[in-house]
Design a protein around this motif. Structure first.
Motif, PDB file in Angstrom:
ATOM      1  N   MET A 176       0.802  -1.038  -0.035  1.00  0.00           N
ATOM      2  CA  MET A 176      -0.026   0.160   0.144  1.00  0.00           C
ATOM      3  C   MET A 176       0.800   1.206  -0.037  1.00  0.00           C
ATOM      4  O   MET A 176       1.986   1.356   0.599  1.00  0.00           O
ATOM      5  CB  MET A 176      -0.903   0.008   1.413  1.00  0.00           C
ATOM      6  CG  MET A 176      -1.759   1.283   1.348  1.00  0.00           C
ATOM      7  SD  MET A 176      -2.911   1.181   2.813  1.00  0.00           S
ATOM      8  CE  MET A 176      -1.982   1.218   4.149  1.00  0.00           C
ATOM      9  N   ALA A 177       0.335   2.133  -0.786  1.00  0.00           N
ATOM     10  CA  ALA A 177       1.110   3.575  -0.740  1.00  0.00           C
ATOM     11  C   ALA A 177       0.503   4.616   0.586  1.00  0.00           C
ATOM     12  O   ALA A 177      -0.419   5.076   0.002  1.00  0.00           O
ATOM     13  CB  ALA A 177       1.087   4.124  -2.052  1.00  0.00           C
ATOM     14  N   ARG A 178       1.128   4.102   1.656  1.00  0.00           N
ATOM     15  CA  ARG A 178       0.424   4.836   2.774  1.00  0.00           C
ATOM     16  C   ARG A 178      -0.021   6.375   2.414  1.00  0.00           C
ATOM     17  O   ARG A 178      -1.294   6.802   2.726  1.00  0.00           O
ATOM     18  CB  ARG A 178       1.254   4.797   3.942  1.00  0.00           C
ATOM     19  CG  ARG A 178       0.518   4.958   5.307  1.00  0.00           C
ATOM     20  CD  ARG A 178       1.333   4.791   6.605  1.00  0.00           C
ATOM     21  NE  ARG A 178       2.674   5.367   6.526  1.00  0.00           N
ATOM     22  CZ  ARG A 178       2.985   6.731   6.536  1.00  0.00           C
ATOM     23  NH1 ARG A 178       1.845   7.272   7.050  1.00  0.00           N
ATOM     24  NH2 ARG A 178       4.110   7.251   6.597  1.00  0.00           N
ATOM     25  N   GLU A 182      -2.497   0.134  -4.236  1.00  0.00           N
ATOM     26  CA  GLU A 182      -1.951   1.312  -3.802  1.00  0.00           C
ATOM     27  C   GLU A 182      -2.735   1.737  -2.669  1.00  0.00           C
ATOM     28  O   GLU A 182      -2.337   2.492  -1.634  1.00  0.00           O
ATOM     29  CB  GLU A 182      -1.920   2.267  -4.734  1.00  0.00           C
ATOM     30  CG  GLU A 182      -0.854   2.340  -5.825  1.00  0.00           C
ATOM     31  CD  GLU A 182      -0.846   3.193  -6.982  1.00  0.00           C
ATOM     32  OE1 GLU A 182       0.237   2.805  -7.905  1.00  0.00           O
ATOM     33  OE2 GLU A 182      -1.545   3.709  -7.216  1.00  0.00           O
ATOM     34  N   LEU A 183      -4.191   1.772  -2.695  1.00  0.00           N
ATOM     35  CA  LEU A 183      -5.162   2.262  -1.856  1.00  0.00           C
ATOM     36  C   LEU A 183      -5.551   1.533  -0.910  1.00  0.00           C
ATOM     37  O   LEU A 183      -6.283   1.740   0.056  1.00  0.00           O
ATOM     38  CB  LEU A 183      -6.393   2.878  -2.637  1.00  0.00           C
ATOM     39  CG  LEU A 183      -6.226   3.933  -3.728  1.00  0.00           C
ATOM     40  CD1 LEU A 183      -7.493   4.110  -4.487  1.00  0.00           C
ATOM     41  CD2 LEU A 183      -5.870   5.159  -2.917  1.00  0.00           C
ATOM     42  N   GLY A 184      -4.705   0.196  -0.620  1.00  0.00           N
ATOM     43  CA  GLY A 184      -4.736  -0.644   0.549  1.00  0.00           C
ATOM     44  C   GLY A 184      -5.867  -1.675   0.157  1.00  0.00           C
ATOM     45  O   GLY A 184      -6.006  -2.478   1.110  1.00  0.00           O
ATOM     46  N   GLY A 185      -6.366  -1.754  -1.075  1.00  0.00           N
ATOM     47  CA  GLY A 185      -7.369  -2.765  -1.360  1.00  0.00           C
ATOM     48  C   GLY A 185      -6.821  -4.225  -1.884  1.00  0.00           C
ATOM     49  O   GLY A 185      -5.527  -4.300  -1.879  1.00  0.00           O
ATOM     50  N   ALA A 186      -7.657  -5.024  -2.224  1.00  0.00           N
ATOM     51  CA  ALA A 186      -6.694  -6.535  -2.709  1.00  0.00           C
ATOM     52  C   ALA A 186      -8.080  -7.004  -3.696  1.00  0.00           C
ATOM     53  O   ALA A 186      -9.359  -6.707  -3.761  1.00  0.00           O
ATOM     54  CB  ALA A 186      -6.550  -7.461  -1.326  1.00  0.00           C
ATOM     55  N   LEU A 187      -7.430  -7.816  -4.467  1.00  0.00           N
ATOM     56  CA  LEU A 187      -8.495  -8.860  -5.235  1.00  0.00           C
ATOM     57  C   LEU A 187      -9.003  -9.913  -4.602  1.00  0.00           C
ATOM     58  O   LEU A 187      -8.311 -10.281  -3.651  1.00  0.00           O
ATOM     59  CB  LEU A 187      -7.678  -9.208  -6.540  1.00  0.00           C
ATOM     60  CG  LEU A 187      -7.394  -8.360  -7.791  1.00  0.00           C
ATOM     61  CD1 LEU A 187      -6.436  -9.055  -8.722  1.00  0.00           C
ATOM     62  CD2 LEU A 187      -8.485  -7.477  -8.209  1.00  0.00           C
ATOM     63  N   PRO A 188     -10.243 -10.577  -4.683  1.00  0.00           N
ATOM     64  CA  PRO A 188     -10.646 -11.463  -3.928  1.00  0.00           C
ATOM     65  C   PRO A 188      -9.937 -12.686  -4.059  1.00  0.00           C
ATOM     66  O   PRO A 188      -9.398 -12.766  -5.289  1.00  0.00           O
ATOM     67  CB  PRO A 188     -12.066 -11.708  -4.518  1.00  0.00           C
ATOM     68  CG  PRO A 188     -12.580 -10.521  -4.846  1.00  0.00           C
ATOM     69  CD  PRO A 188     -11.265  -9.693  -5.590  1.00  0.00           C
ATOM     70  N   ALA A 189      -9.918 -13.586  -3.103  1.00  0.00           N
ATOM     71  CA  ALA A 189      -8.799 -14.793  -3.346  1.00  0.00           C
ATOM     72  C   ALA A 189      -9.724 -15.645  -4.122  1.00  0.00           C
ATOM     73  O   ALA A 189      -8.976 -16.336  -4.879  1.00  0.00           O
ATOM     74  CB  ALA A 189      -8.689 -15.566  -1.978  1.00  0.00           C
ATOM     75  N   SER A 190     -10.696 -15.990  -4.234  1.00  0.00           N
ATOM     76  CA  SER A 190     -11.477 -16.764  -5.227  1.00  0.00           C
ATOM     77  C   SER A 190     -12.088 -16.145  -6.416  1.00  0.00           C
ATOM     78  O   SER A 190     -12.790 -15.095  -6.408  1.00  0.00           O
ATOM     79  CB  SER A 190     -12.724 -17.399  -4.334  1.00  0.00           C
ATOM     80  OG  SER A 190     -13.992 -17.620  -5.331  1.00  0.00           O
ATOM     81  N   MET A 191     -11.706 -16.651  -7.645  1.00  0.00           N
ATOM     82  CA  MET A 191     -12.020 -16.039  -9.006  1.00  0.00           C
ATOM     83  C   MET A 191     -13.473 -16.294  -9.003  1.00  0.00           C
ATOM     84  O   MET A 191     -14.145 -15.349  -9.608  1.00  0.00           O
ATOM     85  CB  MET A 191     -11.570 -17.128  -9.886  1.00  0.00           C
ATOM     86  CG  MET A 191     -11.631 -16.724 -11.463  1.00  0.00           C
ATOM     87  SD  MET A 191     -10.449 -15.482 -11.582  1.00  0.00           S
ATOM     88  CE  MET A 191     -10.731 -15.166 -13.563  1.00  0.00           C
ATOM     89  N   ASN A 192     -14.479 -17.089  -8.204  1.00  0.00           N
ATOM     90  CA  ASN A 192     -15.795 -17.059  -8.422  1.00  0.00           C
ATOM     91  C   ASN A 192     -16.310 -15.858  -7.821  1.00  0.00           C
ATOM     92  O   ASN A 192     -17.295 -15.140  -8.414  1.00  0.00           O
ATOM     93  CB  ASN A 192     -16.347 -18.537  -7.880  1.00  0.00           C
ATOM     94  CG  ASN A 192     -15.706 -19.683  -8.609  1.00  0.00           C
ATOM     95  OD1 ASN A 192     -14.579 -19.768  -8.440  1.00  0.00           O
ATOM     96  ND2 ASN A 192     -16.777 -20.335  -8.926  1.00  0.00           N
TER      97      ASN A 192
END
Ligand SMILES: [Fe+2]
Length: 183
Positions: free
Chosen positions: A1-3, A76-86
């Motif tokens: 993350m870009a704090r 950068e904004l502290g988010g993430a993609l869900p672990a599951s593709m579904n």
């Protein structure tokens, strides 16, 4: 993350968690549309279908580029993609772009394409409205994607005879607006 980058966006008054959620949902729309457009494109056959293949391919590749350009900003904004593709598929900001029952019905194919583009145009307009003058980097990115989505919508709506788009085919590289985020 870009704090500090995140801090600056928070200080501008934007709800960053809400913005990140929008970016993730639109990233999902990009990747799922890229997948569905692959099926649509391979089914564009015959005289009429072949005529559409080039713009369908440009829109397909550019949607993949849009996904690639959104991912760094999400993190950068502290988010993430869900672990599951579904899970990722199911939170998409836009409905799937399914192959029509009769793929030789070009008008039906065009309607699937143009509806997908119109959903994207609405989504990035919303992100631009939310970030204008506040989150300069996300605004710049969303505006670049919006430019390409508007062109995609114009191309497909022209094939539907809804009126001239003023555009011609992509000359040279794909993603003339978004490519600066793909370096
Ligand atoms: Fe896109």
């Amino acid at each position: 993350m870009a704090r500090v980058a995140r801090e600056m966006v928070e200080r501008s008054g934007i709800n960053v968690d809400e913005l990140v959620e929008l970016l993730v949902k639109n990233a999902s729309a990009e990747l799922t549309t890229y997948y569905y457009y692959t099926i649509l494109r391979v089914n564009l056959i015959g005289l009429k279908g072949e005529g559409l293949k080039e713009i369908a391919e440009a829109a397909r590749i550019e949607d993949r580029n849009h996904f690639e350009a959104l991912v760094p900003r999400i993190y950068e904004l502290g988010g993430a993609l869900p672990a599951s593709m579904n899970d990722f598929h199911d939170i998409s900001a836009c409905p799937p772009a399914p192959l029509p029952e009769d793929p030789t019905n070009i008008e039906a194919m065009l309607k699937v394409f143009v509806n997908a583009e119109r959903c994207a145009v609405r989504g990035y307009t919303q992100i631009c409205n939310m970030t204008a003058g506040k989150d300069h980097r996300t605004y710049d990115l969303a505006l670049a994607i919006l430019n390409e989505e508007i062109e995609h919508e114009s191309w497909f709506s022209e094939f539907l005879g809804e009126g001239p788009s003023g555009h011609f085919l992509r000359r040279g590289e794909n993603s003339p607006f978004v490519s600066k985020f793909l370096k």
